[in-house]
Design an enzyme around this catalytic site. Structure first.
Site, short mmCIF file in Angstrom:
data_model
loop_
_atom_site.label_atom_id
_atom_site.label_comp_id
_atom_site.label_asym_id
_atom_site.label_seq_id
_atom_site.Cartn_x
_atom_site.Cartn_y
_atom_site.Cartn_z
N GLN A 191 7.98 -14.48 0.31
CA GLN A 191 6.97 -13.85 -0.70
C GLN A 191 7.33 -14.16 -2.09
O GLN A 191 6.69 -13.93 -3.22
CB GLN A 191 7.28 -12.32 -0.40
CG GLN A 191 6.61 -11.68 0.85
CD GLN A 191 6.76 -10.12 0.94
OE1 GLN A 191 7.59 -9.89 2.00
NE2 GLN A 191 6.46 -9.31 -0.04
N ARG A 304 12.39 3.35 -7.09
CA ARG A 304 10.85 3.88 -6.65
C ARG A 304 10.88 5.19 -6.08
O ARG A 304 10.00 5.94 -5.85
CB ARG A 304 10.14 2.70 -5.82
CG ARG A 304 8.66 2.84 -6.13
CD ARG A 304 7.93 2.02 -5.66
NE ARG A 304 7.33 0.62 -6.52
CZ ARG A 304 6.57 0.74 -7.39
NH1 ARG A 304 5.70 1.85 -7.22
NH2 ARG A 304 5.94 -0.11 -8.08
N ARG A 336 6.91 -2.35 2.38
CA ARG A 336 5.56 -1.66 2.08
C ARG A 336 5.67 -0.26 1.42
O ARG A 336 6.12 0.59 2.26
CB ARG A 336 4.71 -1.59 3.11
CG ARG A 336 3.28 -1.63 2.62
CD ARG A 336 2.38 -2.08 3.89
NE ARG A 336 0.99 -2.15 3.78
CZ ARG A 336 -0.04 -2.63 4.52
NH1 ARG A 336 0.36 -3.11 5.80
NH2 ARG A 336 -1.16 -2.92 3.79
N THR A 433 8.59 -1.83 -11.42
CA THR A 433 9.20 -0.95 -12.26
C THR A 433 10.15 -1.60 -13.11
O THR A 433 10.47 -1.01 -14.24
CB THR A 433 9.83 0.09 -11.59
OG1 THR A 433 10.78 -0.29 -10.55
CG2 THR A 433 8.86 1.15 -10.72
N ALA A 502 5.08 -5.38 -4.70
CA ALA A 502 4.47 -4.08 -5.65
C ALA A 502 3.11 -3.97 -5.63
O ALA A 502 2.40 -3.51 -6.61
CB ALA A 502 5.23 -4.23 -7.10
N GLU A 706 -0.04 -1.38 -0.71
CA GLU A 706 1.02 -0.51 -0.31
C GLU A 706 0.40 1.13 -0.07
O GLU A 706 0.68 1.74 0.76
CB GLU A 706 2.25 -0.28 -1.18
CG GLU A 706 3.06 -1.86 -1.10
CD GLU A 706 4.14 -2.02 -2.31
OE1 GLU A 706 3.67 -2.11 -3.27
OE2 GLU A 706 5.29 -1.53 -1.86
N1 MTE Z 1 -0.93 -6.85 4.48
C1 MTE Z 1 -0.71 -8.17 5.30
N2 MTE Z 1 -1.65 -8.43 6.42
N3 MTE Z 1 0.32 -8.56 5.31
C2 MTE Z 1 1.49 -8.41 4.55
O1 MTE Z 1 2.55 -8.88 4.64
N4 MTE Z 1 2.31 -6.63 2.77
C3 MTE Z 1 2.00 -5.47 2.07
C4 MTE Z 1 0.56 -5.62 1.40
N5 MTE Z 1 -0.46 -5.90 2.62
C5 MTE Z 1 1.32 -7.40 3.55
C6 MTE Z 1 -0.11 -6.71 3.51
C7 MTE Z 1 3.05 -5.38 0.82
S1 MTE Z 1 4.59 -4.93 1.31
C8 MTE Z 1 2.70 -5.60 -0.50
S2 MTE Z 1 3.46 -5.24 -1.51
C9 MTE Z 1 1.36 -6.34 -0.67
O2 MTE Z 1 0.41 -6.38 0.49
C10 MTE Z 1 1.52 -7.55 -1.50
O3 MTE Z 1 0.29 -8.08 -1.56
P1 MTE Z 1 -0.62 -7.70 -2.90
O4 MTE Z 1 0.13 -7.75 -4.12
O5 MTE Z 1 -1.73 -8.84 -2.83
O6 MTE Z 1 -1.56 -6.52 -2.53
MO1 MOS Z 2 5.99 -5.08 -1.05
S1 MOS Z 2 7.43 -3.72 -0.19
O1 MOS Z 2 6.17 -4.65 -2.48
O2 MOS Z 2 6.50 -6.54 -0.53
#
Ligand code: MTE
Ligand code: MOS
Length: 751
Positions: A191, A304, A336, A433, A502, A706
């Site tokens: 990531q 957080r 998450r 944060t 985040a 999240e």
């Molecule tokens: N959805 C899928 N399908 N796979 C993932 O790994 N990660 C989650 C969420 N949704 C995740 C997911 C987490 S921990 C975060 S922080 C956000 O997606 C990150 O992506 P975004 O910032 O584009 O929402």
């Molecule tokens: Mo999501 S726990 O902020 O990768």
């Protein structure tokens, strides 16, 4: 609109790390990891492994050319253990061999002598020993000591939550290939491409411009690859450097489960004070975070927890203290919700505790105390709150009283099957944060045939960020989505990225993309103004592949415009930078305005518990969710459904279990249960909050990654309510998640 990846996913054509064609001469790595959770590493004997078939090299800490260090926030994490081991599964040596199988076979032949040291797995014990990774963190608002003295009701207790395995479908892995002049190209399932780049540079001694990190997409990350992809990339890089051949390592599931950290388990003490009218007047919480053996992202996760310690409620007097406790477990990491869910569970427990004692419904206390516009969060930010509107709109649609009454009526005539209902409001702050992380860049090229290529710092991991970013470009250029293509996340094209985390990736990278596209559009309008004889660029717009003048379609199409602009030597590329405005946070006062905005929501969760067997089913999760105005309802509904199920899993069946020796017992899918399709609730209903409020999200479409996970917390309290309906208050259950069927049964029949 569908997720752009859905077609290639279904056809099996999407490219993950393990699908990248390997270069001839590639070697395969396998880690030999510590069999003991804590001890002095007296000696390593690799000689038998060295003689094993196909082995090219065995690498230990002494062989590293760079620094033996990958710790991000604090340098406390060696790539390979040197004189001590601190958790079972800690990498000690790297075996590099001609095939994966030969590498794994050889790794089994390494022997070590470890002089055992005491193993600590309990964060409270670590705290008592003074073994904290950072000094305690504290949030204070008002004066709790004075406020408790005037409270009508005060309740105290303990609440704890367990860990959670990320169980991304694609395990961790990396592939390091040589580039000219001593450089390296790293393919990583991460990531955080820049975090990987930094870690690789540190362990190899290379400068950052010699290391290119490339990420096509991940088969899930969920926070587990925000920081913890670094080790595997570092291992491949070091092995490639020392063998002068490309090196690949894709972890097996059990290696991944054993060697990587998970969601932080927490244990907490709470004290809640209410007045006669059920207003929460004071709240105190002390959190013991089980950080594992090294820092990783624990301090940020801990913060957080504090930010979300009061969830969606306004509490005028609060003291929240948090300890980051070092234990002999794999370093726990982002997952998450990033510590937020752990904080919320504790105040929900305190509310449930008060409700049970006072003989009222928890939802009465919840509703009464929802944060309103203008109220202050414990960290000083003033709420622009939709907590109450989501509650009211959910109630209007789903009728909380009716759902509760249905459960009560069912329970009155059912002896062993009991229904439980719980409401779960959620308030989650959007932004890193750590303020400096709230920046992103986007590189947009318009080619002379009119097609558009976009690169950003965002990593696609199933959450649909690429689809959203493509929508942004298509919208600004007035093009069909097929004209836009998102390219890999690559540190040569986009430098110094923040991780995709985040929930902020679409906002940050989407905004940067919007800016880049708008700059190009501005230059194109200068050309178009002449071609369509408009008086000013303000008269122009782009839609359906044509230039419009005062809203009317002209004969000038996009391709012609782009080609004309190119012939006039106009720049058709742009690299834009976005930094979230107006956010700040000062840890010296623990006050500021850390979040661009908050996401609100209210869910109601219903369960049926079999009080003879301890088994249960989640019947429904119905929520009103604050999307702002969703850019992509298909993607956002997918995020909500997935988040809810992941939250339910954490609260119910997923039980990470380490024994006293620090050995992971739930180390495979036979011993670690995750929700499958049969445990998904029959009904998940999603009602979008109706609101005109403006926010800082890209196209007003709020982050969604999240927050929905926390609706799952409602399931814990719904199960509890069902059990209470059976025992009629005869047993006092501890607040100890997950509420596995085993715990339900043991709880009921405790005596
Ligand atoms: N959805 C899928 N399908 N796979 C993932 O790994 N990660 C989650 C969420 N949704 C995740 C997911 C987490 S921990 C975060 S922080 C956000 O997606 C990150 O992506 P975004 O910032 O584009 O929402
Ligand atoms: Mo999501 S726990 O902020 O990768």
């Amino acid at each position: 609109m569908k997720n752009l990846d859905s077609r290639s996913h279904v056809r099996g054509e999407s490219v993950y790390l393990d699908d990248i064609p390997v270069v001839r001469g590639t070697l395969y790595a396998c880690v030999f990891d510590s069999p003991a959770a804590h001890g002095r590493l007296v000696f390593i004997n690799p000689s038998e492994a060295e003689r094993s078939e196909g082995v090219e090299k065995i690498i230990t800490a002494q062989d590293l050319i760079g620094e033996n260090q990958i710790g991000g926030i604090i340098p406390d994490e060696p790539l390979l253990a040197e004189s001590e081991v601190h958790f079972q599964g800690q990498p000690i040596a790297i075996v590099v061999a001609e095939t994966e199988e030969l590498a794994r076979k050889a790794a089994k032949k390494i022997t070590v002598e470890i002089e055992a040291l005491p193993v600590i797995t309990d964060p409270r014990v670590a705290a008592a020993n003074g073994d904290l990774i950072i000094p305690p963190k504290k949030f204070v608002l008002g004066n709790t000591a004075a406020a408790f003295a005037n409270c009508q009701h005060v309740f105290e207790g303990r609440a704890g939550t367990g860990g959670q395995e990320h169980l991304y479908i694609e395990t961790q892995g990396a592939y390091a290939v040589h580039a000219e002049n001593g450089g390296l190209k790293i393919y990583s399932s991460t990531q955080g491409p820049t975090a990987v780049q930094r870690a690789v540079c540190r362990v190899t001694g290379l400068p950052m411009h010699q290391v290119e990190v490339d990420v096509q997409r991940l088969g899930g990350g969920f926070g587990g690859k925000e920081d913890q992809a670094n080790a595997w990339a570092g291992i491949c890089a070091v092995a490639a450097q020392l063998t002068k051949r490309p090196v690949k390592y894709a972890l097996h599931r059990m290696e991944d489960m054993r060697m990587t950290g998970k969601r932080h388990p927490y244990s907490a003490d709470y004290k809640i004070g209410l007045d006669r009218d059920l207003n929460i007047v004071a709240y105190e919480a002390t959190f013991y975070q089980n950080a594992g053996a090294s820092c990783d992202l624990s301090p940020a996760v801990l913060e957080r927890t504090l930010f979300h310690a009061t969830n969606a409620y306004y509490v005028p007097n609060i003291t929240a203290t948090a300890y980051c406790c070092r234990t002999n477990l794999p370093p726990n990491t982002a997952f998450r919700g990033f510590g937020g869910p752990q904080g919320m569970f504790v105040i929900e427990s305190a509310i449930a505790h008060a409700a049970e004692r006072l003989g009222v419904r928890a939802s009465d206390i919840q509703q009464k105390n929802l944060i309103d516009d203008g109220d202050e969060f414990p960290y000083g930010q003033i709420a622009e709150s939709d907590a109450r509107t989501t509650w009211t709109q959910a109630d209007a649609k789903y009728d909380f009283t009716r759902l509760q009454k249905e459960a009560d009526e069912f329970n009155a005539s059912s002896k062993y099957l009991k229904k439980g209902v719980a409401t779960m409001p959620v308030c989650f702050g959007i932004s890193f944060t750590k303020t400096p992380m709230n920046q992103a860049r986007s590189l947009v090229h318009v080619y002379t045939d009119g097609s558009v290529a976009v690169s950003t710092g965002a990593v696609e991991m199933g959450q649909g960020v690429n689809t959203k970013i493509a929508q942004v470009a298509a919208e600004v250029f007035g093009l069909p989505i097929e004209m836009v293509r998102l390219h890999t996340t690559n540190t040569l094209r986009i430098a110094n990225t923040s991780p995709t985390a985040a929930s902020a990736a679409a906002d940050l990278n989407g905004k940067a993309t919007q800016m880049a596209c708008e700059s190009i559009r501005e230059r194109l309008f200068e050309i178009a103004q002449r071609l369509v004889e408009a008086e000013s660029p303000e008269q122009l717009s782009l839609a359906d592949g044509y230039v419009r003048r005062n809203g009317e379609r002209t004969s000038l199409d996009w391709q012609t415009l782009v080609m004309d602009a190119h012939l006039e030597r106009v720049n058709l590329s742009e690299h834009a930078h976005y930094a979230t405005p107006g956010i700040n946070f000062d840890w010296s006062t623990a006050k500021g305005h850390p979040f661009a905005y908050h996401v609100y929501g209210t869910a109601i969760v219903g369960v049926t518990v079999d009080c003879l067997r301890g088994r249960y089913e989640v019947d429904y999760v119905k929520c009103c969710h604050d999307f702002g105005s969703s850019m992509n309802t298909a993607v956002d509904h997918g995020q909500i459904e997935g988040g809810i199920v992941q939250g339910l899993g954490w609260m119910t069946m997923e039980e990470v279990f380490y024994d006293e020796e620090g050995r992971l017992r739930s180390n495979a899918l036979s011993t670690y249960k995750v929700p499958d399709i049969y445990s998904v609730p029959e009904t998940i209903e999603i009602l979008p909050l109706q609101t005109d409020r403006k926010n800082l999200a890209v196209f007003n479409s709020k982050a969604v990654g999240e927050p929905p996970l926390m609706y799952g917390i409602g399931a814990y309290f719904a199960i509890r309510n069902a059990v209470n309906a059976f025992t009629k208050g005869g047993v006092v259950l501890p607040f100890d998640a997950p509420f596995t069927p085993e715990k339900v049964l043991m709880g009921i029949y405790e005596k």
